[in-house]
Design an enzyme around this catalytic site. Structure first.
Site, PDB file in Angstrom:
ATOM      1  N   ARG A  36       0.829  -1.213   0.000  1.00 35.04           N
ATOM      2  CA  ARG A  36       0.000   0.000   0.000  1.00 35.04           C
ATOM      3  C   ARG A  36       0.865   1.265   0.000  1.00 35.04           C
ATOM      4  NH1 ARG A  36      -1.930   1.903   4.513  1.00 35.04           N
ATOM      5  NH2 ARG A  36      -2.180  -0.161   5.440  1.00 35.04           N
ATOM      6  N   ASP A  86      -6.177  20.051 -13.455  1.00 32.76           N
ATOM      7  CA  ASP A  86      -6.638  18.760 -13.978  1.00 32.76           C
ATOM      8  C   ASP A  86      -6.345  18.769 -15.473  1.00 32.76           C
ATOM      9  OD1 ASP A  86      -8.097  16.626 -15.052  1.00 32.76           O
ATOM     10  OD2 ASP A  86      -9.659  16.770 -13.502  1.00 32.76           O
ATOM     11  N   LYS A 104      -8.660   7.985 -18.931  1.00 35.99           N
ATOM     12  CA  LYS A 104      -9.013   8.579 -20.217  1.00 35.99           C
ATOM     13  C   LYS A 104      -7.846   8.429 -21.214  1.00 35.99           C
ATOM     14  CE  LYS A 104     -12.624   9.616 -17.771  1.00 35.99           C
ATOM     15  NZ  LYS A 104     -12.742  10.862 -17.031  1.00 35.99           N
ATOM     16  N   TYR A 131     -15.057  18.976 -13.587  1.00 34.34           N
ATOM     17  CA  TYR A 131     -15.606  17.619 -13.532  1.00 34.34           C
ATOM     18  C   TYR A 131     -16.536  17.525 -12.315  1.00 34.34           C
ATOM     19  CZ  TYR A 131     -15.667  12.537 -13.646  1.00 34.34           C
ATOM     20  OH  TYR A 131     -16.064  11.227 -13.711  1.00 34.34           O
TER      21      TYR A 131
HETATM   22  C1  LIG Z   1     -13.071  11.234 -15.722  1.00 30.84           C
HETATM   23  C2  LIG Z   1     -12.510  12.489 -15.156  1.00 30.84           C
HETATM   24  C3  LIG Z   1     -12.169  12.561 -13.804  1.00 30.84           C
HETATM   25  C4  LIG Z   1     -12.403  11.429 -12.837  1.00 30.84           C
HETATM   26  O1  LIG Z   1     -11.563  10.341 -13.112  1.00 30.84           O
HETATM   27  P1  LIG Z   1     -11.958   8.800 -12.772  1.00 30.84           P
HETATM   28  O2  LIG Z   1     -10.792   8.065 -13.319  1.00 30.84           O
HETATM   29  O3  LIG Z   1     -13.271   8.529 -13.461  1.00 30.84           O
HETATM   30  O4  LIG Z   1     -12.092   8.692 -11.299  1.00 30.84           O
HETATM   31  C5  LIG Z   1     -11.617  13.757 -13.339  1.00 30.84           C
HETATM   32  N1  LIG Z   1     -11.432  14.812 -14.153  1.00 30.84           N
HETATM   33  C6  LIG Z   1     -11.762  14.777 -15.458  1.00 30.84           C
HETATM   34  C7  LIG Z   1     -11.536  15.979 -16.298  1.00 30.84           C
HETATM   35  C8  LIG Z   1     -12.305  13.614 -16.008  1.00 30.84           C
HETATM   36  O5  LIG Z   1     -12.652  13.589 -17.293  1.00 30.84           O
END
Ligand SMILES: *Cc1c(COP(=O)(O)O)cnc(C)c1O
Length: 377
Positions: free
Chosen positions: A45, A174, A199, A98
């Site tokens: 962990r 982000d 993504k 998001y």
């Molecule tokens: C999908 C997404 C998230 C969240 O990520 P997960 O892997 O689904 O937890 C955060 N920020 C953006 C811009 C996203 O597209």
């Protein structure tokens, strides 16, 4: 080296005779530890050799001095980084961030005191004013998403990060939508970058994972500590898959960005389309900012068909190649009407479709969209 090269070359095992070209997957929850000082690893962990190559690759792609930290999901990384906010202060965040990020920020400040101040992240003066307003707590964290989800607003990261630094506020970006191929926020003054690895970085819609990146050892230490106690760690197989996906990041993103720009241009001239947004279109409100700050415009398009939300829903049923699904950044093109989700911001138009352009042939993508628009007219 360029990010396209780093995506392929970073995080390889040392070049020794007979060494594997790819890092191994190690399945072990614990490590031999005899009480002699300084075992390098203790428990899975805390740190694992399976995370390390991916963490090095993502860190180098973001031009960080330190390896990234991978998490079980983008939200796990975001939750850990939101905890950098000082209790009782403000988190300034885009009103079209998001959705789960905003929810997590609101829950955190509700618990620990403080507020979330939602802003138009494209309005640089308004964001800077929100850092230390006369009538509320000063901010400790500026959260930037650029382009935003799903409205594709583009932030002036260098200007915002400089103002935040002068005010003693940490800047987080982000970078999921743009990817490190299109922008590297740490080189523009940001303190921390977060990713939904789910993504573009992994790129195949077959796993959920996140990452946080910083060049500041103290911040990395705090995020690492939060990962260790929060326990939202990435599994070894998902980590291996994500690194495998990352190797083709440049090819995928170059292709999908080029197709997105071409499709956006064609859609802008389509008689059955009411509005198209893409940072690469000269009609986008921050097109010039995006051209100056980004290498490419991302692979997301928003589309409002003539005929309102009903036409938008009908379009998601009339496409054959595009996949009607949430999420984005996979090799397959997908689309969704965001406001079908009750929690989506009311400032997002009800008829807005978010299109994630994949790597299929652009003519096939166009033909499918065109037939679906005609079928639902
Ligand atoms: C999908 C997404 C998230 C969240 O990520 P997960 O892997 O689904 O937890 C955060 N920020 C953006 C811009 C996203 O597209």
């Amino acid at each position: 080296m360029s990010p396209a090269t780093l995506a392929v070359a970073a995080g390889r095992p040392p070049r020794e005779q007979g060494a594997p070209v790819n890092p191994p997957v190690v399945l072990s929850s614990t490590y031999v530890s005899t009480g002699v000082p300084g075992p390098e690893r203790l428990y899975a962990r805390y740190d694992t050799e399976t995370w390390q190559p991916l963490e090095e690759a993502v860190g180098q792609l973001e031009a960080a001095d330190l390896p990234a930290l991978v998490f079980a999901s983008g939200m796990a990384a975001i939750d850990a980084v939101l905890h950098l906010a000082t209790p009782g202060t403000a988190i300034v965040a885009p009103r079209h961030a998001y959705l789960a990020t905003l929810t997590a920020a609101h829950e955190l400040t509700a618990r620990e005191g403080g507020v979330v101040r939602e802003v138009d992240i494209a309005d640089t003066d308004a964001v800077i004013a929100a850092l230390a307003p006369a009538d509320g707590p000063a901010a400790s964290l500026l959260w930037i998403e650029t382009p935003t989800n799903p409205m594709l607003e583009v932030a002036d990261v260098p200007a915002l990060a400089a103002a935040a630094r002068a005010a003693g506020v940490l800047t987080v970006v982000d970078n999921t939508f743009a990817t490190p191929l299109a922008q590297r926020p740490l080189t523009q003054g940001a303190d921390v970058v977060v990713h939904s690895v789910t993504k573009y970085l992994a790129g195949h819609s077959d796993l959920v994972m996140g990452a946080a990146v910083t060049s500041d050892p103290a911040l990395r230490g705090r995020i690492h500590a939060r990962r260790t106690t929060g326990g939202a760690i990435a599994g070894p197989w998902e980590t291996w898959l994500a690194l495998r996906g990352l190797r083709t990041l440049a090819l995928r993103v170059e292709r999908s960005q080029a197709s997105a720009l071409e499709l956006a241009r064609r859609l802008a001239g389509h008689p059955l389309v009411a509005e198209v947004q893409h940072p690469g279109l000269p009609t986008h409100p921050q097109h010039e900012r995006a051209a100056a700050l980004m290498d490419g415009f991302g692979s997301i398009i928003t589309l409002r068909p003539r005929g309102g939300a009903e036409a938008a829903d009908a379009l998601t049923r009339a496409v054959h190649l595009w996949v009607p699904a949430t999420s984005l950044g996979g090799v397959e093109s997908s689309l969704e009407r965001r406001r079908r989700l009750p929690a989506e911001a009311p400032t997002v138009p009800a008829d807005l479709l978010r299109l994630s352009v994949g790597i299929e042939d652009v003519e096939d993508l166009w033909a499918d969209l065109d037939q679906a628009l005609r079928a639902t007219a």
